[in-house]
Design an enzyme around this catalytic site. Structure first.
Site, PDB file in Angstrom:
ATOM      1  N   ARG A 100       0.852  -1.187   0.000  1.00 36.92           N
ATOM      2  CA  ARG A 100       0.000   0.000   0.000  1.00 36.92           C
ATOM      3  C   ARG A 100       0.889   1.238   0.000  1.00 36.92           C
ATOM      4  O   ARG A 100       2.105   1.148   0.188  1.00 36.92           O
ATOM      5  CB  ARG A 100      -0.892   0.014   1.245  1.00 36.92           C
ATOM      6  CG  ARG A 100      -0.083   0.055   2.538  1.00 36.92           C
ATOM      7  CD  ARG A 100      -0.921  -0.080   3.785  1.00 36.92           C
ATOM      8  NE  ARG A 100      -0.090   0.004   4.985  1.00 36.92           N
ATOM      9  CZ  ARG A 100       0.605  -0.988   5.483  1.00 36.92           C
ATOM     10  NH1 ARG A 100       0.572  -2.183   4.892  1.00 36.92           N
ATOM     11  NH2 ARG A 100       1.331  -0.820   6.575  1.00 36.92           N
ATOM     12  N   GLY A 124       9.627   2.753  -9.310  1.00 36.11           N
ATOM     13  CA  GLY A 124       9.932   4.077  -9.821  1.00 36.11           C
ATOM     14  C   GLY A 124      10.564   4.902  -8.710  1.00 36.11           C
ATOM     15  O   GLY A 124      11.021   4.378  -7.692  1.00 36.11           O
ATOM     16  N   ASP A 125      10.566   6.227  -8.883  1.00 38.00           N
ATOM     17  CA  ASP A 125      11.208   7.085  -7.896  1.00 38.00           C
ATOM     18  C   ASP A 125      10.365   7.255  -6.636  1.00 38.00           C
ATOM     19  O   ASP A 125      10.887   7.616  -5.583  1.00 38.00           O
ATOM     20  CB  ASP A 125      11.499   8.457  -8.524  1.00 38.00           C
ATOM     21  CG  ASP A 125      12.517   8.362  -9.656  1.00 38.00           C
ATOM     22  OD1 ASP A 125      13.580   7.760  -9.432  1.00 38.00           O
ATOM     23  OD2 ASP A 125      12.240   8.869 -10.755  1.00 38.00           O
ATOM     24  N   GLY A 126       9.054   6.991  -6.709  1.00 39.95           N
ATOM     25  CA  GLY A 126       8.178   7.229  -5.570  1.00 39.95           C
ATOM     26  C   GLY A 126       8.494   6.379  -4.359  1.00 39.95           C
ATOM     27  O   GLY A 126       8.362   6.840  -3.210  1.00 39.95           O
ATOM     28  N   GLU A 130       9.577   7.453  -0.308  1.00 37.89           N
ATOM     29  CA  GLU A 130       9.038   6.932   0.954  1.00 37.89           C
ATOM     30  C   GLU A 130      10.150   6.469   1.887  1.00 37.89           C
ATOM     31  O   GLU A 130      10.138   6.763   3.089  1.00 37.89           O
ATOM     32  CB  GLU A 130       8.088   5.762   0.679  1.00 37.89           C
ATOM     33  CG  GLU A 130       6.749   6.140   0.117  1.00 37.89           C
ATOM     34  CD  GLU A 130       5.777   4.964   0.143  1.00 37.89           C
ATOM     35  OE1 GLU A 130       6.026   4.011   0.913  1.00 37.89           O
ATOM     36  OE2 GLU A 130       4.788   4.992  -0.597  1.00 37.89           O
ATOM     37  N   GLY A 157       8.849   6.297 -14.006  1.00 37.35           N
ATOM     38  CA  GLY A 157       9.777   7.383 -13.722  1.00 37.35           C
ATOM     39  C   GLY A 157      11.014   6.819 -13.052  1.00 37.35           C
ATOM     40  O   GLY A 157      10.991   6.518 -11.856  1.00 37.35           O
ATOM     41  N   ARG A 235       4.947   7.462 -21.259  1.00 31.41           N
ATOM     42  CA  ARG A 235       3.821   8.264 -20.761  1.00 31.41           C
ATOM     43  C   ARG A 235       4.182   9.740 -20.698  1.00 31.41           C
ATOM     44  O   ARG A 235       3.343  10.616 -20.938  1.00 31.41           O
ATOM     45  CB  ARG A 235       3.382   7.780 -19.381  1.00 31.41           C
ATOM     46  CG  ARG A 235       4.389   7.982 -18.287  1.00 31.41           C
ATOM     47  CD  ARG A 235       3.860   7.574 -16.922  1.00 31.41           C
ATOM     48  NE  ARG A 235       3.564   8.740 -16.109  1.00 31.41           N
ATOM     49  CZ  ARG A 235       3.790   8.795 -14.805  1.00 31.41           C
ATOM     50  NH1 ARG A 235       4.304   7.741 -14.168  1.00 31.41           N
ATOM     51  NH2 ARG A 235       3.502   9.865 -14.111  1.00 31.41           N
ATOM     52  N   GLY A 446       8.239  13.755  -8.001  1.00 33.09           N
ATOM     53  CA  GLY A 446       7.131  13.201  -8.769  1.00 33.09           C
ATOM     54  C   GLY A 446       5.878  12.947  -7.959  1.00 33.09           C
ATOM     55  O   GLY A 446       4.856  12.525  -8.528  1.00 33.09           O
TER      56      GLY A 446
END
Length: 468
Positions: A100, A124-126, A130, A157, A235, A446
């Site tokens: 999640r 990705g970078d997200g 975190e 990304g 994208r 991002g």
């Protein structure tokens, strides 16, 4: 191995048959394999800004995977490329599948980091966003943020992965070739320092960023292109063309603290000239790899936890992403380094700051790494720990054709030589943006954050990154 400028895996098999006993031959073959790996680990390289030393094995690696990142193929790519590479390189690891949003943030914030010598992210970078913020929310953040971090491109990304590949001096690649390159650098297991930026919003807790702060055109493309996630990194190209068709102008006030010319070649804020703080091996002195009976990953190549396939950065509904929600512990006592360069957001900037005269913009982009995406070399002069924010902004009045030409040049990192009259660039230590437009989007690495006044300061060399 390299072929045509990109890394490719090549396999050579050797047969050991010196003895009659097959088990003795196997032991001899394993002895040769260990010797080759250890010899490779002892090699020293003199790439500027990165110091290499011997990798101490075995190392205990937590590998976090977001199964829904990019085209949803991260697990398949792990199984086909990364797992075999780590096994052959003798890097035991525990696979953790995120379930999640903010799962990784909560996990690293509460984890016993003495059990791990590196945290590797395949997404990705997200997901790395975190992990970094989770580490800096810990009471022991000063030690935790020195945990070596690794990045393997598994999303749409993959800017930091592309930056690491770029810093290695290799020919530009994308997609699975980029994954193979980053896997190779990870197996080499060598660490350098990485700048982070602290980001203050009007009412949200302070965030830490490793990549970018964006407002205007770039942020809009990043968010609006979510609907094209199924095409992978393409994208962003599709999103750029769509947004160009309806170009927007954004009103606001921008100010920044420039990097003095005489200081730019020196250490960044927070850096150190001590050998003890120099980039070092996969397992730094504070986290020595040591055999342990209860050490995860010692008895097998990998383990797997959290076998769920929900998205780590899932969309709330369809289309536009919502702002990243604060974690459950967002209101605990502040942790992380102090921001000595930033006044409170409700006070004027100091007199040594530069206030941009224009108030109409097409975009503002602050970068701390070289790449904005796999194929966008946005800050060609950036390095991992130069102690600078690379600030770009484009003034209103630029034509759609000129803006498209600018982004096409960015693919090769030549946009600063296009003599575009609407493009401005500065190396800065800190910045503040006050949007006047009532509606808009701000992104950090991002991720959508609270829209409104924002300011940031670089902290040179604060984190540790596996770069090979």
């Amino acid at each position: 191995m390299s072929s045509g400028g990109s890394r490719q895996r090549a396999e050579q098999r050797f047969r050991v048959a010196t003895l009659q006993d097959p088990r003795a031959n196997l032991e001899e073959a394993e002895r040769w394999a260990r010797a080759v790996r250890e010899r490779a680990a002892r090699q020293q390289y003199l790439r500027p800004g990165v110091f290499f030393s011997e990798v101490r094995r075995p190392c205990r690696v937590m590998l976090l995977v977001n199964p829904q990142s990019g085209k949803g193929q991260a697990l398949a790519l792990y199984n086909s490329h990364i797992q075999p590479m780590l096994t052959e390189a003798g890097v035991p690891h525990t696979l953790v599948i995120t379930e999640r949003q903010n799962h990784a943030r909560e996990l690293v914030r509460e984890a016993d980091l003495s059990q791990w010598d590196a945290l590797v992210i395949m997404s990705g970078d997200g997901l790395l966003f975190e992990v970094i913020n989770g580490l800096l929310e810990r009471a022991d953040w000063e030690e935790a943020i020195h945990t070596p971090l690794g990045i393997l491109p598994g999303g749409s990304g993959n800017a930091l992965a592309a930056s690491i590949h770029h810093y290695s001096g290799a020919t530009p690649v994308t997609s699975e070739e980029l994954l193979v390159s980053c896997g190779f650098l990870l197996c080499k297991g060598l660490v350098s320092r990485m700048d982070l930026a602290s980001v203050h919003l009007s009412s949200s807790p302070r965030l830490f960023s490793f990549l970018s702060l964006a407002w205007g055109f770039v942020a809009d493309v990043d968010v609006e292109s979510e609907k094209y996630r199924h095409v992978g990194a393409a994208r962003f190209t599709v999103g750029t063309l769509v947004r160009l068709a309806s170009l927007r102008v954004y009103r606001g006030r921008l100010a920044y603290l420039p990097v003095p010319d005489e200081e730019y070649e020196g250490e960044g804020d927070g850096g150190s000239g001590n050998d003890a703080d120099r980039p070092s091996s996969f397992c730094p002195a504070s986290l020595l790899c040591r055999p342990s009976a209860d050490s995860p990953g010692q008895n097998a190549a990998r383990h797997t936890f959290h076998n769920s396939c929900n998205s780590n950065n899932s969309l709330k509904g369809r289309g536009r992403r919502e702002a990243t929600p604060p974690s459950r512990h967002a209101h605990r006592a502040p942790t992380g380094p102090p921001d000595s360069l930033l006044p409170p957001l409700d006070q004027p900037v100091p007199g040594d700051w530069v206030v941009v005269q224009e108030e109409d913009f097409v975009l503002m982009l602050a970068m701390y790494q070289s790449h904005l995406a796999e194929d966008l070399l946005a800050a060609p002069d950036s390095t991992l720990d130069d102690g600078a924010i690379h600030l770009f902004y484009v003034r209103a009045g630029i034509s759609r054709t000129a803006l498209l030409r600018l982004f096409l040049a960015m693919e090769k990192g030549t946009h600063l030589t296009t003599n575009c009259q609407h493009l401005a660039y500065a190396r800065v230590r800190a910045l503040r943006l006050e949007p006047f437009s009532p509606k808009g989007v701000l992104t950090v690495d991002g991720e959508v954050v609270e829209y409104g006044p924002v300011q940031a300061q670089v902290h040179g060399g604060l984190a540790r990154l596996i770069t090979g």
